[in-house]
Design a protein around this motif. Structure first.
Motif, PDB file in Angstrom:
ATOM      1  N   ASN A 132       0.807  -1.226   0.000  1.00  0.00           N
ATOM      2  CA  ASN A 132       0.000   0.000   0.000  1.00  0.00           C
ATOM      3  C   ASN A 132       0.837   1.270   0.000  1.00  0.00           C
ATOM      4  N   THR A 148      -3.677  -1.840   8.936  1.00  0.00           N
ATOM      5  CA  THR A 148      -3.310  -1.445   7.590  1.00  0.00           C
ATOM      6  C   THR A 148      -2.753  -0.040   7.606  1.00  0.00           C
ATOM      7  N   HIS A 161      -2.382   3.116   4.440  1.00  0.00           N
ATOM      8  CA  HIS A 161      -2.556   3.422   3.025  1.00  0.00           C
ATOM      9  C   HIS A 161      -2.410   4.908   2.751  1.00  0.00           C
TER      10      HIS A 161
END
Length: 81
Positions: free
Chosen positions: A26, A76, A78
């Motif tokens: 990402n 995550t 991003h």
């Protein structure tokens, strides 16, 4: 919620093998230590940290890092569109 909680527990921040792959992809990172990369971003004085539900969100430059508030797992990261 006080972002100091996350900062005080920065040593507990970690991720899974799948998380490492996802974050590298990402953010197009060229490092194997994505956890350390994310920790440095979180600790940056310009990082905007806030909590929504069970997650911490850390926004800095053009990225958002999502960290579970209970397990301190980096879920995550991003780039912001």
């Amino acid at each position: 919620m006080d972002k100091q909680i996350l900062i005080d527990n920065i040593d507990l921040v970690h991720t899974t093998d799948m998380g490492v792959d996802r974050i590298k992809r990402n953010l197009k990172l060229d490092t194997n230590d994505v956890v350390e990369y994310c920790k440095q971003k979180v600790l940056d004085k310009n990082c905007r940290i806030y909590r929504q539900g069970k997650n911490w969100y850390c926004e800095i430059e053009d990225i958002v890092i999502t960290i579970n508030a209970y397990s301190y797992t980096i879920i995550t990261a991003h780039k912001i569109k």
